[in-house]
Design a protein around this motif. Structure first.
Motif, PDB file in Angstrom:
ATOM      1  N   GLY A  99       0.780  -1.230   0.000  1.00  0.00           N
ATOM      2  CA  GLY A  99       0.000   0.000   0.000  1.00  0.00           C
ATOM      3  C   GLY A  99       0.807   1.273   0.000  1.00  0.00           C
ATOM      4  O   GLY A  99       0.230   2.366   0.077  1.00  0.00           O
ATOM      5  N   LEU A 100       2.137   1.163  -0.076  1.00  0.00           N
ATOM      6  CA  LEU A 100       2.980   2.360  -0.090  1.00  0.00           C
ATOM      7  C   LEU A 100       3.791   2.416  -1.380  1.00  0.00           C
ATOM      8  O   LEU A 100       4.478   1.457  -1.737  1.00  0.00           O
ATOM      9  N   SER A 101       3.720   3.536  -2.068  1.00  0.00           N
ATOM     10  CA  SER A 101       4.486   3.703  -3.299  1.00  0.00           C
ATOM     11  C   SER A 101       5.926   4.080  -2.991  1.00  0.00           C
ATOM     12  O   SER A 101       6.255   4.469  -1.862  1.00  0.00           O
ATOM     13  N   TYR A 102       6.769   3.968  -4.001  1.00  0.00           N
ATOM     14  CA  TYR A 102       8.175   4.358  -3.861  1.00  0.00           C
ATOM     15  C   TYR A 102       8.271   5.818  -3.413  1.00  0.00           C
ATOM     16  O   TYR A 102       9.036   6.159  -2.494  1.00  0.00           O
ATOM     17  N   THR A 103       7.480   6.668  -4.055  1.00  0.00           N
ATOM     18  CA  THR A 103       7.518   8.103  -3.737  1.00  0.00           C
ATOM     19  C   THR A 103       7.069   8.370  -2.307  1.00  0.00           C
ATOM     20  O   THR A 103       7.661   9.209  -1.606  1.00  0.00           O
ATOM     21  N   HIS A 104       6.047   7.656  -1.849  1.00  0.00           N
ATOM     22  CA  HIS A 104       5.543   7.854  -0.488  1.00  0.00           C
ATOM     23  C   HIS A 104       6.606   7.450   0.538  1.00  0.00           C
ATOM     24  O   HIS A 104       6.847   8.176   1.513  1.00  0.00           O
ATOM     25  N   ILE A 105       7.248   6.318   0.313  1.00  0.00           N
ATOM     26  CA  ILE A 105       8.281   5.852   1.248  1.00  0.00           C
ATOM     27  C   ILE A 105       9.443   6.843   1.284  1.00  0.00           C
ATOM     28  O   ILE A 105       9.951   7.179   2.359  1.00  0.00           O
ATOM     29  N   ARG A 106       9.827   7.330   0.117  1.00  0.00           N
ATOM     30  CA  ARG A 106      10.931   8.298   0.057  1.00  0.00           C
ATOM     31  C   ARG A 106      10.581   9.572   0.832  1.00  0.00           C
ATOM     32  O   ARG A 106      11.420  10.132   1.546  1.00  0.00           O
ATOM     33  N   THR A 107       9.331  10.017   0.725  1.00  0.00           N
ATOM     34  CA  THR A 107       8.880  11.192   1.462  1.00  0.00           C
ATOM     35  C   THR A 107       8.923  10.944   2.970  1.00  0.00           C
ATOM     36  O   THR A 107       9.324  11.817   3.748  1.00  0.00           O
ATOM     37  N   LEU A 108       8.533   9.743   3.371  1.00  0.00           N
ATOM     38  CA  LEU A 108       8.568   9.390   4.789  1.00  0.00           C
ATOM     39  C   LEU A 108      10.005   9.319   5.299  1.00  0.00           C
ATOM     40  O   LEU A 108      10.282   9.690   6.448  1.00  0.00           O
ATOM     41  N   PHE A 109      10.924   8.874   4.449  1.00  0.00           N
ATOM     42  CA  PHE A 109      12.342   8.856   4.818  1.00  0.00           C
ATOM     43  C   PHE A 109      12.835  10.271   5.112  1.00  0.00           C
ATOM     44  O   PHE A 109      13.595  10.493   6.063  1.00  0.00           O
ATOM     45  N   VAL A 110      12.415  11.214   4.288  1.00  0.00           N
ATOM     46  CA  VAL A 110      12.822  12.610   4.490  1.00  0.00           C
ATOM     47  C   VAL A 110      12.324  13.103   5.845  1.00  0.00           C
ATOM     48  O   VAL A 110      13.058  13.768   6.593  1.00  0.00           O
ATOM     49  N   THR A 111      11.084  12.756   6.168  1.00  0.00           N
ATOM     50  CA  THR A 111      10.530  13.142   7.471  1.00  0.00           C
ATOM     51  C   THR A 111      11.314  12.511   8.609  1.00  0.00           C
ATOM     52  O   THR A 111      11.615  13.160   9.614  1.00  0.00           O
ATOM     53  N   LEU A 112      11.670  11.237   8.459  1.00  0.00           N
ATOM     54  CA  LEU A 112      12.436  10.542   9.497  1.00  0.00           C
ATOM     55  C   LEU A 112      13.815  11.160   9.676  1.00  0.00           C
ATOM     56  O   LEU A 112      14.380  11.129  10.776  1.00  0.00           O
ATOM     57  N   CYS A 113      14.359  11.732   8.611  1.00  0.00           N
ATOM     58  CA  CYS A 113      15.647  12.429   8.730  1.00  0.00           C
ATOM     59  C   CYS A 113      15.482  13.711   9.541  1.00  0.00           C
ATOM     60  O   CYS A 113      16.344  14.057  10.363  1.00  0.00           O
ATOM     61  N   THR A 114      14.381  14.432   9.327  1.00  0.00           N
ATOM     62  CA  THR A 114      14.152  15.667  10.084  1.00  0.00           C
ATOM     63  C   THR A 114      13.889  15.362  11.551  1.00  0.00           C
ATOM     64  O   THR A 114      14.111  16.226  12.411  1.00  0.00           O
ATOM     65  N   LYS A 115      13.428  14.148  11.840  1.00  0.00           N
ATOM     66  CA  LYS A 115      13.165  13.741  13.221  1.00  0.00           C
ATOM     67  C   LYS A 115      14.379  13.051  13.845  1.00  0.00           C
ATOM     68  O   LYS A 115      14.313  12.529  14.962  1.00  0.00           O
ATOM     69  N   ASN A 116      15.508  13.029  13.092  1.00  0.00           N
ATOM     70  CA  ASN A 116      16.758  12.421  13.567  1.00  0.00           C
ATOM     71  C   ASN A 116      16.641  10.917  13.824  1.00  0.00           C
ATOM     72  O   ASN A 116      17.379  10.363  14.640  1.00  0.00           O
ATOM     73  N   VAL A 117      15.705  10.281  13.130  1.00  0.00           N
ATOM     74  CA  VAL A 117      15.586   8.821  13.208  1.00  0.00           C
ATOM     75  C   VAL A 117      16.530   8.186  12.189  1.00  0.00           C
ATOM     76  O   VAL A 117      17.217   7.202  12.475  1.00  0.00           O
ATOM     77  N   LEU A 118      16.569   8.765  10.995  1.00  0.00           N
ATOM     78  CA  LEU A 118      17.491   8.325   9.952  1.00  0.00           C
ATOM     79  C   LEU A 118      18.431   9.486   9.626  1.00  0.00           C
ATOM     80  O   LEU A 118      18.146  10.635   9.946  1.00  0.00           O
ATOM     81  N   ILE A 119      19.537   9.165   8.986  1.00  0.00           N
ATOM     82  CA  ILE A 119      20.383  10.207   8.408  1.00  0.00           C
ATOM     83  C   ILE A 119      20.521   9.926   6.914  1.00  0.00           C
ATOM     84  O   ILE A 119      20.559   8.762   6.486  1.00  0.00           O
ATOM     85  N   ARG A 120      20.548  10.975   6.134  1.00  0.00           N
ATOM     86  CA  ARG A 120      20.742  10.825   4.692  1.00  0.00           C
ATOM     87  C   ARG A 120      22.235  10.678   4.427  1.00  0.00           C
ATOM     88  O   ARG A 120      23.030  11.510   4.869  1.00  0.00           O
ATOM     89  N   VAL A 121      22.617   9.649   3.721  1.00  0.00           N
ATOM     90  CA  VAL A 121      24.025   9.364   3.454  1.00  0.00           C
ATOM     91  C   VAL A 121      24.450   9.968   2.120  1.00  0.00           C
ATOM     92  O   VAL A 121      25.480  10.627   2.008  1.00  0.00           O
ATOM     93  N   CYS A 122      23.656   9.722   1.096  1.00  0.00           N
ATOM     94  CA  CYS A 122      23.853  10.282  -0.231  1.00  0.00           C
ATOM     95  C   CYS A 122      22.536  10.114  -0.970  1.00  0.00           C
ATOM     96  O   CYS A 122      21.555   9.628  -0.388  1.00  0.00           O
ATOM     97  N   ARG A 123      22.489  10.468  -2.205  1.00  0.00           N
ATOM     98  CA  ARG A 123      21.230  10.397  -2.948  1.00  0.00           C
ATOM     99  C   ARG A 123      20.664   8.975  -2.937  1.00  0.00           C
ATOM    100  O   ARG A 123      21.316   8.037  -3.375  1.00  0.00           O
ATOM    101  N   GLY A 124      19.471   8.835  -2.389  1.00  0.00           N
ATOM    102  CA  GLY A 124      18.786   7.544  -2.379  1.00  0.00           C
ATOM    103  C   GLY A 124      19.243   6.570  -1.312  1.00  0.00           C
ATOM    104  O   GLY A 124      18.748   5.447  -1.245  1.00  0.00           O
ATOM    105  N   VAL A 125      20.179   6.989  -0.457  1.00  0.00           N
ATOM    106  CA  VAL A 125      20.723   6.082   0.562  1.00  0.00           C
ATOM    107  C   VAL A 125      20.613   6.734   1.941  1.00  0.00           C
ATOM    108  O   VAL A 125      20.959   7.905   2.107  1.00  0.00           O
ATOM    109  N   TYR A 126      20.167   5.949   2.901  1.00  0.00           N
ATOM    110  CA  TYR A 126      19.974   6.444   4.269  1.00  0.00           C
ATOM    111  C   TYR A 126      20.609   5.457   5.250  1.00  0.00           C
ATOM    112  O   TYR A 126      21.041   4.374   4.878  1.00  0.00           O
ATOM    113  N   CYS A 127      20.668   5.859   6.499  1.00  0.00           N
ATOM    114  CA  CYS A 127      21.224   4.983   7.530  1.00  0.00           C
ATOM    115  C   CYS A 127      20.399   5.104   8.802  1.00  0.00           C
ATOM    116  O   CYS A 127      19.994   6.212   9.188  1.00  0.00           O
ATOM    117  N   TYR A 128      20.137   3.954   9.410  1.00  0.00           N
ATOM    118  CA  TYR A 128      19.550   3.925  10.751  1.00  0.00           C
ATOM    119  C   TYR A 128      20.756   3.911  11.677  1.00  0.00           C
ATOM    120  O   TYR A 128      21.311   2.860  11.984  1.00  0.00           O
TER     121      TYR A 128
END
Length: 205
Positions: A38-67
């Protein structure tokens, strides 16, 4: 903690629950969450951005994140080599770090260079990391002989060939030998297939 903010979005709830399956330090891409229904690629990517602003994830480079792992209350940026391994597996190509970055990985150099060079058996790529490191990947079939499958041994052999045995300092030779001695069983077995000059240089028996 990943529960330190209110999860009002059902999609976010699904992503958070899925994220709990991973250990700290895990490198992630949207593809790691594609099993969520039920989640599209775009929706998940948007949620990742939110998780970065909440300091849950960090953005490593384009398309790559880290817990991220947390030390002293601060998130730790993941090792570049781990990110490269993740990307190479995702995109189905092999990598071979070179130059100063290879020296860093093998213990010759103490600090990671700001500009990294690697080779692959695919195509030229450029990656800019959020920690300020820039990576250039060049395509080179020469660096990927069929008889060497082990990535660490491949990097070692490629480095020695590029520098030239006679140009390697004694102190660096000791580091290279130490690096070889720490290779896993598969790497040491494959070492029997490399040139006799490098075998002698590393003192392989």
């Amino acid at each position: 903690m990943i529960t330190n903010f209110i999860i009002a979005d059902s999609g976010m709830y699904k992503v958070i629950n899925h994220l709990k399956k991973f250990t700290r330090g895990t490198i992630l891409t949207v593809e790691d969450f594609k099993e969520i229904k039920g989640l599209s690629y775009t929706h998940i990517r948007t949620l990742f951005v939110t998780l970065c602003t909440k300091n849950v994830l960090i953005r490593v480079c384009r398309g790559v994140y880290c817990y991220p792992k947390i030390e002293g209350g601060k998130p730790i940026f993941p090792p570049i080599i781990s990110v490269l391994s993740k990307l190479s597996k995702r995109d189905n190509y092999e990598i071979c770090p070179a130059g100063e970055y290879a020296e860093y990985l093998m213990g010759i150099r103490e600090t990671i260079p700001n500009n990294i060079i690697c080779y692959n058996n695919d195509k030229i790529k450029t990656i800019n990391f959020e920690n300020g490191v820039s990576l250039k990947i060049f395509s080179s079939k020469r660096c990927f002989p069929a008889y060497i499958k082990n990535q660490e041994l491949r990097m070692l052999v490629n480095y020695i060939n590029n520098i030239g045995i006679t140009n390697i300092r004694k102190c660096d030779k000791e580091k290279l030998i130490e690096y070889y001695n720490n290779l896993d069983r598969d790497g040491k077995q494959e070492a029997q297939k490399i040139s006799s000059e490098i075998i002698d240089f590393l003192g392989i028996k």
